[in-house]
Motif scaffolding. Structure first.
Motif, short mmCIF file in Angstrom:
data_model
loop_
_atom_site.label_atom_id
_atom_site.label_comp_id
_atom_site.label_asym_id
_atom_site.label_seq_id
_atom_site.Cartn_x
_atom_site.Cartn_y
_atom_site.Cartn_z
N ASP A 40 -2.60 -0.22 -4.48
CA ASP A 40 -3.37 0.00 -3.24
C ASP A 40 -3.01 1.38 -2.71
O ASP A 40 -1.98 1.56 -2.05
CB ASP A 40 -3.02 -1.09 -2.23
CG ASP A 40 -3.83 -0.97 -0.93
OD1 ASP A 40 -4.68 -0.06 -0.84
OD2 ASP A 40 -3.59 -1.78 -0.01
N THR A 64 -4.01 5.22 -0.90
CA THR A 64 -4.84 6.05 -0.02
C THR A 64 -4.38 7.50 -0.13
O THR A 64 -3.18 7.78 -0.05
CB THR A 64 -4.72 5.61 1.45
OG1 THR A 64 -5.13 4.25 1.57
CG2 THR A 64 -5.59 6.49 2.35
N PRO A 95 0.82 -1.22 0.00
CA PRO A 95 0.00 0.00 0.00
C PRO A 95 0.85 1.27 0.00
O PRO A 95 1.96 1.30 0.52
CB PRO A 95 -0.81 -0.12 1.30
CG PRO A 95 -0.02 -1.05 2.16
CD PRO A 95 0.66 -2.01 1.23
N GLU A 133 -6.55 2.42 -9.74
CA GLU A 133 -7.38 1.31 -10.19
C GLU A 133 -6.85 0.75 -11.51
O GLU A 133 -6.77 -0.48 -11.70
CB GLU A 133 -8.82 1.76 -10.36
CG GLU A 133 -9.78 0.64 -10.76
CD GLU A 133 -11.22 1.10 -10.80
OE1 GLU A 133 -12.06 0.31 -11.26
OE2 GLU A 133 -11.49 2.24 -10.38
#
Length: 451
Positions: free
Chosen positions: A76, A78, A48, A71
């Protein structure tokens, strides 16, 4: 010295080609690239990744763009918005404590770079990006250190003298012929004050940016060898505050003669902007972001325009100094360097620059990205070949003994001390501090070398 100037060129590439090239490079991951040479490394396979934005107007756009990008590329990701006025302190503390994001909005990163918290971008920059940015990636630049690139700016804030056309007309001045010199500003001030109740000029001395956005830029409008954050000469690699003298003389006179908006010593720039929007001030120093502030936030009804920054009498105009911005940096401690590098390159794409320009009236710094069509004063701020990004002086690495140059300039505007000796004393102190900083390694003068 010759400053590298922004040039408007045709569109060279799309984001797909740029990111595709970087993804291919990252997937191979050579042993000399950050994160390269490890089995299974590459974009999307490093775990991530977190990106921090500041509270800028483009934060939501960045989040949506990166969401779609993540995507498409199997990342991953944030995105976190750091809301508030203390973003620089927040990111510095996070990096110091090992809790920083992988990628972060990287304006004013010189302190973080010096502390080793920022990863160089050189290994991630594709040939397409280098071609598109051109001279903007040649040192010295505010986003480079030691010859390495640490952030890729996406926009430039341009600066101008904003003036009220209605006040000019009422004072018998030609609104299509704004002042080009400080002498012409004096003449305009005399006419404006004599004609009515409006103040001639805003002098926001209770604003930390007065020295940088007013004095520095007026001095540099006729001298392309100067930085901001102090009058540092790139060609000589020494401070020379004597260039401030005619600018300080003008602002001192403006305050003493009552040309300035009342209460200069206690007035901040927000008040000056508000009063200009209300039609109470004839001229203010301004930046391209003021178009949105004046027209959309303050809903001004005045007729106003913007022109080149006036120069000292007898000097020739050479530039409007702007400010590069919108850059993104990588945490030197990231465990996902290839993914972080791909994110930064994606955010430097022409697609993102065009979206920001269209949605938020930002000025694209990439020479291959055109300004969107507009019908407001933003056209007065559109970058030309006389708009240059600022270069900062080495002041962040200096241990200044006594008052800072900002404090001295404010005192000179408000007082009656002889200006030239005070500026010479300031020059001597800053050069002494510079010599010490070079000797102990706090400043590398190669980062401030003219070309």
């Amino acid at each position: 010295m010759t400053r590298q100037q922004l040039r408007r060129r045709g569109r060279l590439l799309g984001v797909g080609a740029t990111v595709a090239a970087l993804l291919a490079t990252a997937a191979c991951g050579g042993p000399d690239t950050p994160g390269g040479g490890t089995e299974g490394g590459g974009v999307g396979s490093e775990g991530p990744v977190t990106v921090w934005t500041d509270s800028g107007v483009d934060a939501q756009l960045v989040e949506q763009y990166l969401s779609d990008w993540a995507e498409e590329n199997g990342v991953d990701l944030t995105v976190e918005h750091q809301v508030g006025n203390e973003y620089q302190q927040t990111i510095q503390l996070a990096l110091q404590t090992g809790n920083g994001p992988d990628v972060f909005a990287g304006n004013r990163t010189n302190v973080l770079i010096a502390a080793g918290y920022v990863m160089p971008l050189d290994d991630f920059v594709t040939d397409d990006i280098r071609e598109a940015y051109g001279d903007l990636l040649d040192p010295p630049q505010t986003y480079m250190s030691g010859g390495s690139l640490y952030t890729l700016p996406s926009s430039i804030t341009t600066t101008r003298l904003a003036y009220n056309r209605d006040i000019f007309t009422a004072a018998g001045l030609d609104p299509d012929a704004p002042p080009e010199t400080l002498g012409e500003m004096r003449e305009a001030c005399e006419a404006i004050v004599a004609a009515g109740d409006a103040s001639c000029v805003g002098v926001p001395l209770n604003w930390n940016g007065f020295a940088t956005w007013y004095v520095d830029r007026m001095a540099a409008s006729s001298d392309d060898d100067l930085t901001v954050q102090g009058a540092f000469r790139l060609s000589e690699q020494q401070y020379d505050f004597s260039v401030y003298e005619p600018v300080i003389e003008f602002f001192r006179e403006a305050v003493a003669q009552g040309w300035a908006y009342p209460g200069a010593s206690s007035v901040a720039n927000d008040i000056i902007r508000t009063e200009f929007a209300a039609g109470n001030i004839g001229m203010v120093m301004s930046a391209s972001w003021d178009v949105g502030e004046l027209n959309e936030v303050l809903n001004t009804e005045i007729g106003w325009s913007a022109s080149n920054i006036p120069v000292p009498d007898g000097a020739e105009f050479v530039q409007n100094l702007g400010s590069s911005g919108g850059g993104w940096a990588i945490n030197a401690a990231t465990e996902a360097p290839e993914t972080a590098g791909a994110i930064v390159m994606a955010l430097a794409s022409p697609e993102v620059a065009e979206m920001n320009a269209a949605e938020f009236a930002t000025m694209p710094i990439r020479p291959d990205v055109e300004m969107p069509d507009r019908d407001d004063q933003l056209l007065d701020y559109a970058p030309t070949d006389t708009d240059n990004p600022t270069l900062n002086s080495p002041v962040a690495g200096l241990a200044i003994q006594g008052e800072t140059y900002r404090d001295v300039l404010t005192a000179l505007v408000l007082g009656d001390e002889e200006i030239a000796p005070a500026l010479q004393e300031l020059t001597d102190r800053y050069n002494a501090a510079l010599d010490e900083a070079v000797e102990d390694g706090s400043v590398n003068l190669a980062d401030y070398a003219g070309s």
